[in-house]
Design an enzyme around this catalytic site. Structure first.
Site, PDB file in Angstrom:
ATOM      1  N   TYR A 146       4.319 -38.754  51.483  1.00 31.63           N
ATOM      2  CA  TYR A 146       4.388 -37.583  50.578  1.00 31.63           C
ATOM      3  C   TYR A 146       5.838 -38.052  49.483  1.00 31.63           C
ATOM      4  O   TYR A 146       6.720 -38.192  50.831  1.00 31.63           O
ATOM      5  CB  TYR A 146       4.421 -36.207  51.444  1.00 31.63           C
ATOM      6  CG  TYR A 146       4.406 -35.406  50.422  1.00 31.63           C
ATOM      7  CD1 TYR A 146       3.584 -34.511  49.737  1.00 31.63           C
ATOM      8  CD2 TYR A 146       5.624 -34.433  51.054  1.00 31.63           C
ATOM      9  CE1 TYR A 146       3.818 -33.619  49.231  1.00 31.63           C
ATOM     10  CE2 TYR A 146       5.874 -32.847  50.525  1.00 31.63           C
ATOM     11  CZ  TYR A 146       5.075 -32.662  49.295  1.00 31.63           C
ATOM     12  OH  TYR A 146       5.431 -31.433  48.741  1.00 31.63           O
ATOM     13  N   ASP A 234      12.293 -43.562  50.261  1.00 33.68           N
ATOM     14  CA  ASP A 234      12.591 -42.043  50.479  1.00 33.68           C
ATOM     15  C   ASP A 234      12.558 -41.320  51.733  1.00 33.68           C
ATOM     16  O   ASP A 234      11.866 -41.901  52.702  1.00 33.68           O
ATOM     17  CB  ASP A 234      10.538 -40.904  49.868  1.00 33.68           C
ATOM     18  CG  ASP A 234      11.181 -39.516  49.985  1.00 33.68           C
ATOM     19  OD1 ASP A 234      12.093 -39.425  50.625  1.00 33.68           O
ATOM     20  OD2 ASP A 234      10.009 -38.832  50.026  1.00 33.68           O
ATOM     21  N   LYS A 262      16.003 -32.064  53.003  1.00 38.07           N
ATOM     22  CA  LYS A 262      16.067 -31.752  54.591  1.00 38.07           C
ATOM     23  C   LYS A 262      17.187 -31.230  55.585  1.00 38.07           C
ATOM     24  O   LYS A 262      18.353 -30.402  55.275  1.00 38.07           O
ATOM     25  CB  LYS A 262      15.046 -32.828  55.408  1.00 38.07           C
ATOM     26  CG  LYS A 262      13.146 -32.131  54.105  1.00 38.07           C
ATOM     27  CD  LYS A 262      11.941 -32.654  55.369  1.00 38.07           C
ATOM     28  CE  LYS A 262      10.939 -31.582  54.336  1.00 38.07           C
ATOM     29  NZ  LYS A 262      10.357 -32.286  53.625  1.00 38.07           N
TER      30      LYS A 262
HETATM   31  C1  LIG Z   1       9.177 -32.711  52.618  1.00 39.83           C
HETATM   32  C2  LIG Z   1       9.380 -33.971  51.791  1.00 39.83           C
HETATM   33  C3  LIG Z   1      10.030 -34.260  50.340  1.00 39.83           C
HETATM   34  C4  LIG Z   1      10.246 -33.033  49.464  1.00 39.83           C
HETATM   35  O1  LIG Z   1      10.776 -32.353  49.619  1.00 39.83           O
HETATM   36  P1  LIG Z   1      10.901 -30.887  48.953  1.00 39.83           P
HETATM   37  O2  LIG Z   1      12.444 -30.225  49.250  1.00 39.83           O
HETATM   38  O3  LIG Z   1       9.811 -30.446  49.851  1.00 39.83           O
HETATM   39  O4  LIG Z   1      11.187 -30.658  47.699  1.00 39.83           O
HETATM   40  C5  LIG Z   1       9.880 -35.946  49.822  1.00 39.83           C
HETATM   41  N1  LIG Z   1       9.519 -36.928  50.460  1.00 39.83           N
HETATM   42  C6  LIG Z   1       9.536 -36.436  52.002  1.00 39.83           C
HETATM   43  C7  LIG Z   1       9.265 -37.714  52.443  1.00 39.83           C
HETATM   44  C8  LIG Z   1       9.237 -35.322  51.675  1.00 39.83           C
HETATM   45  O5  LIG Z   1       9.183 -34.676  53.921  1.00 39.83           O
END
Ligand SMILES: *Cc1c(COP(=O)(O)O)cnc(C)c1O
Length: 429
Positions: A146, A234, A262
């Site tokens: 994701y 990511d 995060k």
């Molecule tokens: C949470 C998440 C995102 C998206 O971040 P948001 O602040 O919710 O837009 C992207 N990549 C990973 C791996 C994530 O866990």
């Protein structure tokens, strides 16, 4: 109806009238686990308290945005102090420089940083930057990873997308994903000279927790080098959570572009991307790849992020990993003892849970197909029984189980008893 004495059910009903599904992020609606979401009134350390005054030991921890535990005084004081000086200016500030410096120091391969307001913005910008830098269009992503909700990355996503059983999303035209290629996780795909970037969660943490098999990340690095594609890690979950230098440090593989979110915001809205200067200079205003944001580098978010990162010493990571280990082992034992079929996966400070009779306690999934063998209904039963006993796991079978530094060994031990009772009840249902 929405007065200060409203119950969870009353608030959810009111919420559904003015907010689609009653929530501002789909997984929060409890659609896949059933029941009524608890509306949080406040939180402290490892606990959240709902509007009815019930206390939950919280393993959601804002899906990984919180690592010190809720309302850590260092963070709340920094935010309060920053707020008194104004909440947004539209002009650069000193703390943006400090946070960029902290990220560049910690992340290998990162010389420059651009701050944005969410993880989604970070990955979206990283993709645009990679395309602008290479002059190529194609993006390779992995099933079950994701990367937020930008069009080009909404193919075969994990997290809430997986829970909803969607392969992608309505509203994303075929042209939006025409240049996105989806490959199975843990297999190095063949790349050609049309590929601008390979984007990967270096530990996949949105389909439970799937570790990279030895050689996978190294293989991606080599394939990108050979084809001229950029490697994007990511690290929105793994960054500053696995260790200071994230997965890049833990696995010793240096990406071209790193995305963060995060943890680096201490619970406030933030995201960041970083790379070597030569790549980053391709962004406006020095380069031709446009990107901007009214609230980017927000003074409250940078204050919270800096305060959080300051607490995250090597000793803190060692402690968090020990707690995660204690919790993972205890959880596995408690579930097994209760006759609840499940596998618990631990990668450093990250813990993932898979339910169902097809998995064995020591089973480790390799890809999205494996991860999706999890029994979502068994998870839903466990989730409900846990919640009844004041333990909050995420309302989705594909989310990681987040342990924070506020989850002391005592708190963990205590909850394992509740988990065992909950699991017995769930396995009898
Ligand atoms: C949470 C998440 C995102 C998206 O971040 P948001 O602040 O919710 O837009 C992207 N990549 C990973 C791996 C994530 O866990």
């Amino acid at each position: 109806m929405t007065g200060s004495n409203s119950t969870n059910a009353e608030l959810f009903e009111a919420a559904r009238r003015v907010i689609p599904g009653g929530v501002n992020s789909p997984v929060r609606a409890f659609g896949s686990v059933g029941g009524t979401p608890y509306f949080v009134a406040r939180a402290e350390g490892p606990y959240v308290f709902d509007v009815e005054g019930r206390r939950y030991l919280d393993f959601v921890q804002s899906y990984g945005a919180i690592i010190l535990g809720h309302a850590h005084p260092a963070v709340t004081e920094a935010v309060a102090k920053a707020a008194a000086d104004g909440t947004s200016y539209g002009a650069p500030t000193r703390r943006e420089v400090l946070l960029a410096e902290r990220i560049a120091e910690a992340a290998t391969g990162v010389e420059q940083v651009r701050l944005v307001s969410s993880g989604t913005e970070a990955t979206m910008t990283a993709v645009r930057l990679a395309r602008g830098y290479t002059g190529r269009s194609r993006i390779v992503k992995f099933a079950g990873c994701y990367h937020g909700h930008a069009d080009a990355l909404l193919a075969a996503g994990g997290s809430g997308v997986a829970t909803l059983g969607l392969s992608g999303s309505a509203g994303v035209p075929p042209s939006g994903v025409a240049d996105t290629v989806v490959a199975p996780y843990n297999e190095v795909p063949e790349l050609d000279d049309r590929v601008a970037a390979v984007i990967v969660e270096p530990v996949a943490a949105n389909m439970g927790v799937v570790p990279p098999v030895p050689g996978f990340l190294e293989g991606l690095r080599a394939a990108c080098d050979e084809s001229g594609a950029l490697l994007i890690f990511d690290e929105v979950i793994t960054g500053f959570r696995l260790c200071r230098g994230g997965a890049a440090e833990r696995f010793g593989v240096t990406p071209d572009i790193s995305c963060f979110g995060k943890v680096i915001g201490g619970g406030l809205p933030i995201g960041a991307l970083g790379a070597r200067s030569e790549i980053m200079q391709t962004l406006a205003p020095t380069g031709a790849v446009y990107q901007a944001g009214t609230l980017s580098g927000n003074p409250l978010a940078t204050a919270a992020g800096l305060a959080a990162l300051e607490q995250l010493t090597p000793a803190a990571y060692a402690e968090l990993e020990a707690r995660a280990g204690q919790f993972a082992d205890g959880l596995r034992a408690a579930l097994t003892r209760s006759g609840f079929d499940a596998a618990v996966v631990q990668v450093g400070t990250l813990v993932g849970l898979y339910c169902g009779s097809v998995v064995e306690p020591g089973w480790v999934p390799a890809d999205y197909d494996d991860a999706r063998t999890t029994d979502e209904r068994a998870y839903a039963r466990l989730h409900a029984e846990l919640l009844r006993r004041g333990v909050a796991f995420a309302p989705g079978a594909y989310e990681a189980v987040f342990v924070s530094l506020a989850h002391t060994l005592d708190v963990i031990d205590e909850t394992l008893t509740d988990i065992a009772t909950a699991a017995s009840a769930a396995s009898q249902a």
